[in-house]
Design a protein around this motif. Structure first.
Motif, short mmCIF file in Angstrom:
data_model
loop_
_atom_site.label_atom_id
_atom_site.label_comp_id
_atom_site.label_asym_id
_atom_site.label_seq_id
_atom_site.Cartn_x
_atom_site.Cartn_y
_atom_site.Cartn_z
N ARG A 120 0.85 -1.20 0.00
CA ARG A 120 0.00 0.00 0.00
C ARG A 120 0.89 1.27 0.00
O ARG A 120 0.67 2.19 -0.76
CB ARG A 120 -0.90 0.00 1.24
CG ARG A 120 -1.67 1.27 1.50
CD ARG A 120 -2.84 1.41 0.58
NE ARG A 120 -3.53 2.69 0.76
CZ ARG A 120 -4.47 3.13 -0.03
NH1 ARG A 120 -4.84 2.40 -1.07
NH2 ARG A 120 -5.05 4.30 0.18
N ASN B 15 -10.99 6.16 1.98
CA ASN B 15 -10.96 6.48 3.41
C ASN B 15 -12.32 6.25 4.06
O ASN B 15 -12.41 5.66 5.14
CB ASN B 15 -10.56 7.94 3.64
CG ASN B 15 -9.07 8.14 3.56
OD1 ASN B 15 -8.32 7.16 3.49
ND2 ASN B 15 -8.63 9.38 3.55
N ARG C 152 -1.12 10.01 10.12
CA ARG C 152 -2.26 9.12 10.33
C ARG C 152 -2.89 9.45 11.68
O ARG C 152 -2.19 9.82 12.62
CB ARG C 152 -1.82 7.66 10.34
CG ARG C 152 -1.10 7.23 9.07
CD ARG C 152 -1.12 5.72 8.93
NE ARG C 152 -2.43 5.23 8.51
CZ ARG C 152 -2.84 3.98 8.69
NH1 ARG C 152 -2.06 3.11 9.31
NH2 ARG C 152 -4.03 3.61 8.28
N ASN D 68 -7.24 7.03 15.14
CA ASN D 68 -8.29 6.05 14.84
C ASN D 68 -7.84 5.07 13.76
O ASN D 68 -8.59 4.20 13.37
CB ASN D 68 -9.57 6.77 14.40
CG ASN D 68 -9.35 7.58 13.14
OD1 ASN D 68 -8.21 7.99 12.87
ND2 ASN D 68 -10.38 7.80 12.37
N LEU E 144 -0.89 8.87 3.22
CA LEU E 144 -0.65 9.75 2.06
C LEU E 144 -1.93 10.10 1.30
O LEU E 144 -1.91 10.97 0.43
CB LEU E 144 0.33 9.07 1.10
CG LEU E 144 1.80 9.16 1.46
CD1 LEU E 144 2.64 8.31 0.52
CD2 LEU E 144 2.28 10.60 1.40
N1 LIG Z 1 -13.36 9.09 6.61
C1 LIG Z 1 -12.54 9.16 7.64
N2 LIG Z 1 -13.02 8.96 8.90
C2 LIG Z 1 -12.22 9.00 9.97
N3 LIG Z 1 -10.88 9.26 9.90
C3 LIG Z 1 -10.36 9.47 8.68
C4 LIG Z 1 -11.14 9.43 7.50
N4 LIG Z 1 -10.34 9.66 6.46
C5 LIG Z 1 -9.11 9.85 6.95
N5 LIG Z 1 -9.11 9.74 8.27
C6 LIG Z 1 -7.96 9.92 9.20
O1 LIG Z 1 -7.02 10.66 8.48
C7 LIG Z 1 -5.77 9.97 8.45
C8 LIG Z 1 -5.07 10.28 7.19
O2 LIG Z 1 -5.74 9.76 6.07
P1 LIG Z 1 -4.93 9.37 4.78
O3 LIG Z 1 -5.91 8.92 3.75
O4 LIG Z 1 -4.05 10.48 4.46
O5 LIG Z 1 -4.03 8.20 5.28
P2 LIG Z 1 -4.41 6.68 5.50
O6 LIG Z 1 -5.80 6.43 5.09
O7 LIG Z 1 -4.05 6.40 6.92
O8 LIG Z 1 -3.36 5.97 4.56
P3 LIG Z 1 -3.39 5.88 2.97
O9 LIG Z 1 -2.26 6.67 2.48
O10 LIG Z 1 -3.20 4.43 2.69
O11 LIG Z 1 -4.72 6.40 2.49
C9 LIG Z 1 -6.14 8.55 8.60
O12 LIG Z 1 -5.07 7.80 9.14
C10 LIG Z 1 -7.30 8.61 9.56
O13 LIG Z 1 -6.84 8.72 10.87
#
Ligand SMILES: Nc1ncnc2c1ncn2[C@@H]1O[C@H](COP(=O)(O)OP(=O)(O)OP(=O)(O)O)[C@@H](O)[C@H]1O
Ligand SMILES: [Mg+2]
Length: 455
Positions: free
Chosen positions: A291, A365, A411, A414, A423
Protein backbone atom coordinates in the motif's frame (compact mmCIF):
# COMPACT_ATOMS: atom_id res chain seq x y z
CA UNK A 1 12.09 26.14 9.39
CA UNK A 2 13.72 28.58 6.98
CA UNK A 3 16.24 30.94 8.48
CA UNK A 4 15.50 34.53 7.50
CA UNK A 5 18.53 36.31 6.01
CA UNK A 6 20.38 38.97 8.02
CA UNK A 7 19.59 42.56 7.05
CA UNK A 8 22.52 44.80 6.12
CA UNK A 9 20.86 48.21 5.78
CA UNK A 10 18.33 49.30 3.25
CA UNK A 11 19.15 50.08 -0.40
CA UNK A 12 16.39 52.68 -0.46
CA UNK A 13 17.77 54.46 2.61
CA UNK A 14 21.33 54.25 1.35
CA UNK A 15 20.33 55.76 -1.99
CA UNK A 16 18.17 58.44 -0.36
CA UNK A 17 20.90 59.40 2.13
CA UNK A 18 23.52 59.64 -0.64
CA UNK A 19 21.28 61.77 -2.84
CA UNK A 20 20.06 64.04 -0.04
CA UNK A 21 23.57 64.33 1.49
CA UNK A 22 24.98 65.25 -1.92
CA UNK A 23 22.20 67.75 -2.48
CA UNK A 24 22.74 69.49 0.87
CA UNK A 25 26.50 69.70 0.26
CA UNK A 26 25.84 71.18 -3.18
CA UNK A 27 23.31 73.65 -1.72
CA UNK A 28 25.82 74.88 0.89
CA UNK A 29 28.58 75.13 -1.72
CA UNK A 30 26.31 77.02 -4.09
CA UNK A 31 25.39 79.42 -1.28
CA UNK A 32 29.05 80.11 -0.41
CA UNK A 33 30.19 80.56 -4.01
CA UNK A 34 27.33 82.88 -4.99
CA UNK A 35 27.69 84.91 -1.78
CA UNK A 36 31.44 85.40 -2.27
CA UNK A 37 30.90 86.40 -5.87
CA UNK A 38 28.13 88.82 -4.91
CA UNK A 39 30.35 90.32 -2.18
CA UNK A 40 33.13 90.87 -4.71
CA UNK A 41 30.82 92.61 -7.17
CA UNK A 42 29.27 94.81 -4.47
CA UNK A 43 32.76 95.78 -3.25
CA UNK A 44 33.82 96.69 -6.77
CA UNK A 45 30.76 98.96 -7.01
CA UNK A 46 31.63 100.79 -3.78
CA UNK A 47 35.31 101.02 -4.81
CA UNK A 48 34.57 102.65 -8.13
CA UNK A 49 32.36 105.33 -6.50
CA UNK A 50 34.99 106.00 -3.78
CA UNK A 51 37.66 106.19 -6.51
CA UNK A 52 35.57 108.66 -8.53
CA UNK A 53 35.07 110.78 -5.41
CA UNK A 54 38.83 110.84 -4.72
CA UNK A 55 39.59 111.75 -8.34
CA UNK A 56 37.06 114.60 -8.36
CA UNK A 57 38.60 116.09 -5.16
CA UNK A 58 42.12 115.71 -6.55
CA UNK A 59 41.05 117.36 -9.81
CA UNK A 60 39.69 120.34 -7.87
CA UNK A 61 43.04 120.95 -6.11
CA UNK A 62 45.06 123.88 -7.40
CA UNK A 63 48.25 125.55 -6.23
CA UNK A 64 47.90 129.27 -5.82
CA UNK A 65 50.76 131.31 -4.32
CA UNK A 66 52.26 128.13 -2.94
CA UNK A 67 48.98 127.47 -1.18
CA UNK A 68 46.86 124.47 -2.00
CA UNK A 69 43.26 125.42 -2.65
CA UNK A 70 40.47 122.93 -3.05
CA UNK A 71 36.99 123.90 -4.02
CA UNK A 72 35.18 120.68 -2.97
CA UNK A 73 32.95 119.61 -5.83
CA UNK A 74 29.40 118.96 -4.60
CA UNK A 75 29.31 115.60 -6.42
CA UNK A 76 32.40 114.35 -4.58
CA UNK A 77 30.31 113.52 -1.50
CA UNK A 78 26.80 113.42 -2.93
CA UNK A 79 27.75 110.45 -5.11
CA UNK A 80 28.48 108.53 -1.90
CA UNK A 81 24.94 108.88 -0.52
CA UNK A 82 23.46 105.47 0.32
CA UNK A 83 20.07 104.29 1.56
CA UNK A 84 21.73 103.17 4.81
CA UNK A 85 23.13 106.69 5.35
CA UNK A 86 26.70 105.47 5.43
CA UNK A 87 29.16 107.88 6.96
CA UNK A 88 31.91 109.38 4.82
CA UNK A 89 35.36 110.49 6.05
CA UNK A 90 38.17 112.12 4.22
CA UNK A 91 41.76 113.25 4.74
CA UNK A 92 43.84 115.55 2.53
CA UNK A 93 47.58 115.68 2.92
CA UNK A 94 50.11 117.97 1.37
CA UNK A 95 53.15 115.78 1.37
CA UNK A 96 53.05 114.50 4.97
CA UNK A 97 51.11 117.42 6.40
CA UNK A 98 47.36 117.07 7.01
CA UNK A 99 45.54 119.88 5.29
CA UNK A 100 41.99 118.91 6.14
CA UNK A 101 39.93 115.98 7.37
CA UNK A 102 40.46 113.21 9.85
CA UNK A 103 44.06 112.84 10.96
CA UNK A 104 43.56 109.32 12.25
CA UNK A 105 41.99 107.96 9.08
CA UNK A 106 44.25 105.02 8.19
CA UNK A 107 46.32 105.54 5.04
CA UNK A 108 47.23 102.68 2.72
CA UNK A 109 50.52 101.02 3.43
CA UNK A 110 53.13 100.50 0.77
CA UNK A 111 54.57 102.82 -1.85
CA UNK A 112 52.59 105.49 -3.62
CA UNK A 113 52.59 104.53 -7.29
CA UNK A 114 50.19 107.29 -8.29
CA UNK A 115 47.42 104.72 -8.86
CA UNK A 116 44.26 104.65 -6.86
CA UNK A 117 44.63 102.34 -3.90
CA UNK A 118 41.89 100.65 -1.90
CA UNK A 119 41.90 99.04 1.48
CA UNK A 120 39.51 97.82 4.13
CA UNK A 121 40.05 98.97 7.69
CA UNK A 122 38.32 99.69 10.95
CA UNK A 123 37.45 103.26 11.95
CA UNK A 124 35.34 104.51 14.87
CA UNK A 125 34.59 100.90 15.59
CA UNK A 126 33.05 100.21 12.15
CA UNK A 127 34.41 98.53 9.06
CA UNK A 128 35.23 101.04 6.38
CA UNK A 129 36.56 101.04 2.83
CA UNK A 130 39.16 103.65 1.90
CA UNK A 131 40.25 104.85 -1.49
CA UNK A 132 43.44 106.88 -1.73
CA UNK A 133 45.14 108.63 -4.65
CA UNK A 134 47.86 111.26 -5.05
CA UNK A 135 48.65 113.96 -7.54
CA UNK A 136 51.66 116.25 -8.01
CA UNK A 137 50.87 119.96 -8.23
CA UNK A 138 53.34 122.26 -9.96
CA UNK A 139 53.55 125.93 -8.93
CA UNK A 140 55.89 128.67 -10.10
CA UNK A 141 58.83 127.30 -8.21
CA UNK A 142 57.32 124.60 -6.05
CA UNK A 143 56.37 121.09 -6.67
CA UNK A 144 54.12 119.51 -4.12
CA UNK A 145 52.26 116.21 -3.72
CA UNK A 146 48.63 116.11 -2.67
CA UNK A 147 47.20 112.90 -1.27
CA UNK A 148 43.42 112.47 -0.88
CA UNK A 149 41.73 109.64 1.01
CA UNK A 150 37.98 109.15 1.01
CA UNK A 151 36.48 106.46 3.25
CA UNK A 152 32.96 105.17 3.74
CA UNK A 153 31.30 102.83 6.22
CA UNK A 154 29.84 99.63 4.73
CA UNK A 155 26.30 99.48 6.14
CA UNK A 156 24.54 99.69 2.76
CA UNK A 157 26.94 97.14 1.35
CA UNK A 158 26.31 94.64 4.14
CA UNK A 159 22.54 95.31 3.91
CA UNK A 160 22.68 94.51 0.22
CA UNK A 161 24.83 91.44 0.88
CA UNK A 162 22.40 90.20 3.53
CA UNK A 163 19.50 90.62 1.13
CA UNK A 164 21.40 88.69 -1.52
CA UNK A 165 22.31 85.98 1.03
CA UNK A 166 18.66 85.64 2.02
CA UNK A 167 17.69 85.25 -1.61
CA UNK A 168 20.38 82.65 -2.27
CA UNK A 169 19.44 80.82 0.93
CA UNK A 170 15.78 80.59 -0.09
CA UNK A 171 16.85 79.54 -3.54
CA UNK A 172 19.16 76.89 -1.97
CA UNK A 173 16.40 75.61 0.33
CA UNK A 174 14.00 75.38 -2.63
CA UNK A 175 16.65 73.50 -4.58
CA UNK A 176 17.22 71.20 -1.61
CA UNK A 177 13.50 70.44 -1.17
CA UNK A 178 13.22 69.73 -4.88
CA UNK A 179 16.19 67.37 -4.74
CA UNK A 180 14.73 65.59 -1.67
CA UNK A 181 11.45 65.02 -3.55
CA UNK A 182 13.35 63.93 -6.64
CA UNK A 183 15.50 61.56 -4.62
CA UNK A 184 12.42 59.93 -3.06
CA UNK A 185 11.00 59.49 -6.53
CA UNK A 186 14.34 58.20 -7.84
CA UNK A 187 14.80 55.70 -4.99
CA UNK A 188 11.26 54.37 -5.36
CA UNK A 189 11.57 53.97 -9.10
CA UNK A 190 15.00 52.32 -8.72
CA UNK A 191 13.78 49.90 -6.07
CA UNK A 192 10.50 49.17 -7.88
CA UNK A 193 11.85 46.40 -10.20
CA UNK A 194 13.39 44.67 -7.16
CA UNK A 195 10.05 44.81 -5.34
CA UNK A 196 8.25 43.55 -8.45
CA UNK A 197 10.65 40.62 -8.70
CA UNK A 198 10.23 39.80 -4.99
CA UNK A 199 6.43 39.95 -5.30
CA UNK A 200 6.35 37.76 -8.39
CA UNK A 201 8.57 35.15 -6.72
CA UNK A 202 6.59 35.31 -3.44
CA UNK A 203 3.23 34.96 -5.20
CA UNK A 204 4.27 31.70 -6.83
CA UNK A 205 2.69 28.48 -5.79
CA UNK A 206 4.90 26.12 -3.77
CA UNK A 207 5.34 23.85 -6.81
CA UNK A 208 6.18 26.62 -9.27
CA UNK A 209 9.87 26.43 -10.16
CA UNK A 210 9.56 27.97 -13.61
CA UNK A 211 12.16 30.60 -14.56
CA UNK A 212 11.48 34.31 -14.14
CA UNK A 213 10.82 35.65 -17.64
CA UNK A 214 9.57 39.16 -16.91
CA UNK A 215 11.93 41.88 -18.21
CA UNK A 216 14.31 43.20 -15.53
CA UNK A 217 16.90 46.04 -15.54
CA UNK A 218 20.40 45.15 -16.74
CA UNK A 219 21.89 45.38 -13.23
CA UNK A 220 19.46 42.75 -11.97
CA UNK A 221 20.16 40.32 -14.83
CA UNK A 222 22.95 38.42 -12.99
CA UNK A 223 20.72 38.00 -9.92
CA UNK A 224 17.73 36.79 -11.95
CA UNK A 225 19.96 34.56 -14.08
CA UNK A 226 21.38 32.87 -10.94
CA UNK A 227 17.88 32.60 -9.48
CA UNK A 228 16.68 30.90 -12.65
CA UNK A 229 19.67 28.55 -12.68
CA UNK A 230 19.03 27.70 -9.03
CA UNK A 231 15.37 26.97 -9.76
CA UNK A 232 16.28 24.85 -12.77
CA UNK A 233 18.73 22.83 -10.62
CA UNK A 234 16.13 22.50 -7.86
CA UNK A 235 13.49 21.43 -10.34
CA UNK A 236 15.83 18.88 -11.86
CA UNK A 237 16.83 17.40 -8.52
CA UNK A 238 13.18 17.33 -7.38
CA UNK A 239 12.17 15.53 -10.57
CA UNK A 240 15.07 13.16 -10.12
CA UNK A 241 14.11 12.29 -6.56
CA UNK A 242 10.41 11.90 -7.50
CA UNK A 243 11.48 9.67 -10.39
CA UNK A 244 13.67 7.74 -8.02
CA UNK A 245 10.84 7.22 -5.52
CA UNK A 246 8.47 6.16 -8.28
CA UNK A 247 11.02 3.74 -9.71
CA UNK A 248 11.84 2.33 -6.27
CA UNK A 249 8.15 1.92 -5.37
CA UNK A 250 7.50 0.22 -8.68
CA UNK A 251 10.40 -2.18 -8.22
CA UNK A 252 9.28 -3.04 -4.69
CA UNK A 253 5.64 -3.59 -5.58
CA UNK A 254 6.06 -6.42 -8.07
CA UNK A 255 8.19 -8.74 -5.88
CA UNK A 256 5.88 -7.92 -2.94
CA UNK A 257 2.91 -9.17 -4.91
CA UNK A 258 4.78 -12.40 -5.62
CA UNK A 259 5.73 -12.85 -1.96
CA UNK A 260 2.11 -12.19 -0.94
CA UNK A 261 0.69 -14.81 -3.23
CA UNK A 262 3.25 -17.36 -1.97
CA UNK A 263 2.33 -16.48 1.63
CA UNK A 264 -1.40 -16.90 0.83
CA UNK A 265 -0.84 -20.35 -0.67
CA UNK A 266 1.35 -21.40 2.22
CA UNK A 267 -1.28 -20.16 4.70
CA UNK A 268 -3.77 -22.55 3.16
CA UNK A 269 -1.39 -25.45 3.56
CA UNK A 270 -0.22 -24.81 7.11
CA UNK A 271 -2.27 -26.21 10.01
CA UNK A 272 -0.30 -25.26 13.09
CA UNK A 273 -1.95 -22.13 14.58
CA UNK A 274 1.35 -20.54 15.56
CA UNK A 275 2.63 -20.72 11.98
CA UNK A 276 -0.67 -19.52 10.60
CA UNK A 277 -0.46 -16.45 12.87
CA UNK A 278 3.05 -15.70 11.72
CA UNK A 279 1.96 -16.01 8.10
CA UNK A 280 -1.02 -13.71 8.68
CA UNK A 281 1.26 -11.09 10.25
CA UNK A 282 3.56 -11.48 7.28
CA UNK A 283 0.72 -10.96 4.80
CA UNK A 284 -0.38 -7.85 6.71
CA UNK A 285 3.13 -6.44 6.65
CA UNK A 286 3.31 -7.14 2.94
CA UNK A 287 -0.04 -5.36 2.46
CA UNK A 288 1.23 -2.37 4.42
CA UNK A 289 4.39 -2.21 2.33
CA UNK A 290 2.63 -2.63 -0.94
CA UNK A 291 0.00 0.00 0.00
CA UNK A 292 2.82 2.37 0.96
CA UNK A 293 4.65 1.66 -2.29
CA UNK A 294 1.45 2.24 -4.28
CA UNK A 295 0.67 5.51 -2.49
CA UNK A 296 4.26 6.70 -2.88
CA UNK A 297 4.08 5.96 -6.57
CA UNK A 298 0.79 7.87 -6.90
CA UNK A 299 2.12 10.76 -4.84
CA UNK A 300 5.23 11.02 -7.02
CA UNK A 301 3.09 10.90 -10.15
CA UNK A 302 0.84 13.64 -8.79
CA UNK A 303 3.73 15.90 -7.82
CA UNK A 304 5.15 15.49 -11.30
CA UNK A 305 1.84 16.02 -13.14
CA UNK A 306 0.75 18.94 -10.93
CA UNK A 307 3.52 21.01 -12.58
CA UNK A 308 2.12 20.37 -16.04
CA UNK A 309 -1.60 19.73 -15.63
CA UNK A 310 -3.27 18.19 -18.65
CA UNK A 311 -6.49 20.15 -18.53
CA UNK A 312 -9.52 18.63 -20.21
CA UNK A 313 -13.16 19.52 -20.27
CA UNK A 314 -14.80 16.78 -18.19
CA UNK A 315 -18.00 15.88 -16.39
CA UNK A 316 -17.29 15.48 -12.68
CA UNK A 317 -20.53 13.50 -12.17
CA UNK A 318 -19.50 10.93 -14.76
CA UNK A 319 -15.99 10.66 -13.31
CA UNK A 320 -17.25 10.07 -9.74
CA UNK A 321 -19.98 7.67 -10.90
CA UNK A 322 -17.34 5.47 -12.55
CA UNK A 323 -15.28 5.47 -9.37
CA UNK A 324 -18.31 4.55 -7.26
CA UNK A 325 -19.01 1.69 -9.63
CA UNK A 326 -15.44 0.47 -9.38
CA UNK A 327 -15.40 0.65 -5.58
CA UNK A 328 -18.81 -0.86 -4.95
CA UNK A 329 -17.43 -4.44 -4.64
CA UNK A 330 -15.30 -3.21 -1.70
CA UNK A 331 -18.36 -1.50 -0.20
CA UNK A 332 -20.43 -4.63 -0.63
CA UNK A 333 -17.82 -6.73 1.14
CA UNK A 334 -18.24 -4.43 4.16
CA UNK A 335 -22.01 -4.14 3.73
CA UNK A 336 -21.71 -0.43 3.19
CA UNK A 337 -24.30 1.42 1.14
CA UNK A 338 -22.33 3.64 -1.26
CA UNK A 339 -24.89 6.26 -2.40
CA UNK A 340 -24.25 8.66 -5.20
CA UNK A 341 -26.38 11.81 -5.44
CA UNK A 342 -26.30 14.01 -8.48
CA UNK A 343 -27.67 13.63 -11.96
CA UNK A 344 -27.02 16.92 -13.76
CA UNK A 345 -23.62 16.94 -15.45
CA UNK A 346 -21.08 19.13 -13.62
CA UNK A 347 -18.69 20.31 -16.29
CA UNK A 348 -15.25 21.55 -15.35
CA UNK A 349 -11.65 21.79 -16.51
CA UNK A 350 -9.25 19.37 -14.89
CA UNK A 351 -6.75 16.56 -15.19
CA UNK A 352 -8.91 13.39 -15.11
CA UNK A 353 -6.11 11.08 -13.91
CA UNK A 354 -5.29 13.30 -10.94
CA UNK A 355 -8.95 13.90 -10.07
CA UNK A 356 -9.72 10.15 -10.15
CA UNK A 357 -6.76 9.46 -7.91
CA UNK A 358 -7.73 12.11 -5.38
CA UNK A 359 -11.42 11.19 -5.16
CA UNK A 360 -10.62 7.46 -5.06
CA UNK A 361 -8.47 8.11 -1.98
CA UNK A 362 -11.32 10.01 -0.29
CA UNK A 363 -13.94 7.30 -0.97
CA UNK A 364 -11.35 4.72 0.05
CA UNK A 365 -10.96 6.48 3.41
CA UNK A 366 -14.73 6.62 3.94
CA UNK A 367 -14.92 2.87 3.24
CA UNK A 368 -11.94 2.13 5.43
CA UNK A 369 -12.88 4.15 8.49
CA UNK A 370 -16.65 3.60 8.65
CA UNK A 371 -18.29 0.59 10.26
CA UNK A 372 -20.01 -2.09 8.24
CA UNK A 373 -23.72 -1.79 7.60
CA UNK A 374 -23.49 1.99 7.35
CA UNK A 375 -23.91 4.35 4.42
CA UNK A 376 -21.65 6.74 2.55
CA UNK A 377 -23.22 9.67 0.67
CA UNK A 378 -21.43 11.33 -2.21
CA UNK A 379 -22.69 14.58 -3.75
CA UNK A 380 -21.32 16.31 -6.79
CA UNK A 381 -22.43 19.92 -7.16
CA UNK A 382 -21.47 22.78 -9.41
CA UNK A 383 -22.24 25.64 -6.99
CA UNK A 384 -20.48 27.68 -5.67
CA UNK A 385 -17.74 25.81 -7.52
CA UNK A 386 -17.48 22.27 -8.89
CA UNK A 387 -17.08 20.12 -5.78
CA UNK A 388 -17.41 16.60 -4.42
CA UNK A 389 -18.68 16.06 -0.89
CA UNK A 390 -18.22 12.69 0.80
CA UNK A 391 -19.96 11.97 4.07
CA UNK A 392 -19.75 8.74 6.05
CA UNK A 393 -21.30 7.47 9.26
CA UNK A 394 -18.07 6.43 10.94
CA UNK A 395 -16.41 7.92 14.03
CA UNK A 396 -15.28 11.02 12.12
CA UNK A 397 -11.84 12.61 12.12
CA UNK A 398 -9.99 12.71 15.44
CA UNK A 399 -10.80 16.34 16.21
CA UNK A 400 -7.50 17.32 17.83
CA UNK A 401 -5.53 16.00 14.85
CA UNK A 402 -7.79 17.23 12.05
CA UNK A 403 -5.53 20.10 10.98
CA UNK A 404 -2.50 17.81 10.50
CA UNK A 405 -4.13 14.83 8.78
CA UNK A 406 -3.45 16.10 5.27
CA UNK A 407 0.27 16.24 5.92
CA UNK A 408 2.55 13.61 4.45
CA UNK A 409 2.56 10.29 6.32
CA UNK A 410 0.21 11.68 8.97
CA UNK A 411 -2.26 9.12 10.33
CA UNK A 412 -4.90 9.66 13.00
CA UNK A 413 -5.17 7.75 16.26
CA UNK A 414 -8.29 6.05 14.84
CA UNK A 415 -6.16 4.43 12.12
CA UNK A 416 -4.59 1.78 14.30
CA UNK A 417 -5.48 -1.61 12.88
CA UNK A 418 -6.21 -0.32 9.37
CA UNK A 419 -3.70 -0.61 6.60
CA UNK A 420 -2.51 2.72 5.32
CA UNK A 421 0.46 4.97 4.75
CA UNK A 422 -0.89 8.42 5.60
CA UNK A 423 -0.65 9.75 2.06
CA UNK A 424 -4.27 9.59 0.85
CA UNK A 425 -5.36 13.03 2.11
CA UNK A 426 -2.00 14.53 1.03
CA UNK A 427 -2.62 13.32 -2.50
CA UNK A 428 -6.21 14.67 -2.50
CA UNK A 429 -5.11 18.04 -1.13
CA UNK A 430 -2.22 18.39 -3.62
CA UNK A 431 -4.57 17.66 -6.51
CA UNK A 432 -7.13 20.20 -5.23
CA UNK A 433 -4.44 22.88 -4.86
CA UNK A 434 -2.99 22.11 -8.30
CA UNK A 435 -6.49 22.80 -9.71
CA UNK A 436 -6.76 26.04 -7.74
CA UNK A 437 -9.14 24.50 -5.21
CA UNK A 438 -8.91 23.09 -1.70
CA UNK A 439 -9.71 20.16 0.55
CA UNK A 440 -11.84 20.80 3.63
CA UNK A 441 -12.14 18.21 6.43
CA UNK A 442 -14.85 18.39 9.07
CA UNK A 443 -17.06 16.21 11.20
CA UNK A 444 -20.75 16.12 10.63
CA UNK A 445 -22.92 17.14 13.60
CA UNK A 446 -24.85 13.88 13.31
CA UNK A 447 -21.55 11.95 13.44
CA UNK A 448 -19.28 10.86 10.62
CA UNK A 449 -16.53 12.48 8.60
CA UNK A 450 -17.31 15.03 5.93
CA UNK A 451 -14.80 15.85 3.22
CA UNK A 452 -15.34 18.57 0.63
CA UNK A 453 -13.04 18.44 -2.35
CA UNK A 454 -13.53 21.61 -4.38
CA UNK A 455 -11.92 22.85 -7.59
N1 LIG B 1 -13.36 9.09 6.61
C1 LIG B 1 -12.54 9.16 7.64
N2 LIG B 1 -13.02 8.96 8.90
C2 LIG B 1 -12.22 9.00 9.97
N3 LIG B 1 -10.88 9.26 9.90
C3 LIG B 1 -10.36 9.47 8.68
C4 LIG B 1 -11.14 9.43 7.50
N4 LIG B 1 -10.34 9.66 6.46
C5 LIG B 1 -9.11 9.85 6.95
N5 LIG B 1 -9.11 9.74 8.27
C6 LIG B 1 -7.96 9.92 9.20
O1 LIG B 1 -7.02 10.66 8.48
C7 LIG B 1 -5.77 9.97 8.45
C8 LIG B 1 -5.07 10.28 7.19
O2 LIG B 1 -5.74 9.76 6.07
P1 LIG B 1 -4.93 9.37 4.78
O3 LIG B 1 -5.91 8.92 3.75
O4 LIG B 1 -4.05 10.48 4.46
O5 LIG B 1 -4.03 8.20 5.28
P2 LIG B 1 -4.41 6.68 5.50
O6 LIG B 1 -5.80 6.43 5.09
O7 LIG B 1 -4.05 6.40 6.92
O8 LIG B 1 -3.36 5.97 4.56
P3 LIG B 1 -3.39 5.88 2.97
O9 LIG B 1 -2.26 6.67 2.48
O10 LIG B 1 -3.20 4.43 2.69
O11 LIG B 1 -4.72 6.40 2.49
C9 LIG B 1 -6.14 8.55 8.60
O12 LIG B 1 -5.07 7.80 9.14
C10 LIG B 1 -7.30 8.61 9.56
O13 LIG B 1 -6.84 8.72 10.87
MG1 LIG C 1 -6.42 6.96 3.13
Amino acid sequence: MTESPKVSGSLRNRLAVTLIGGASLLAVLLFLVVRTYAAQIAQQGQDSILGASVTSILDAAVLRDDQVEIDFPYAAFSMLTTPAHDRVFYAIYRDAELLSGYADLPLPKGSDSGERRYQSAEFIGKPIRISTASRTLLGADVKTRITVSVAQTQDALSDRLNAISRNIASFGIGFFVLVVLLSFWATSSTIAPLNRLATSVTRRGPQDLSPVIKPVPTEMLPLVASLNRLMARLNQSLTQSEDFIAEAAHRVRTPLATVRSHAETTLQRVDKEQNRQALRAMIRAIDESSRAAGQLLDHAMITFRADQLEYQQLDLVELVQKLVLRLSPVAEMKDIDLRFLGDQPVLCQGDPILLQNAIRNLIDNALKYSPSESAIDIWVTSQPQPQVEIRDQGPGFPIDEISDLAQRFSRGNNAAGTIGSGLGLTIAQDVAIAHGGKLALSNHTGGGACVIFSL
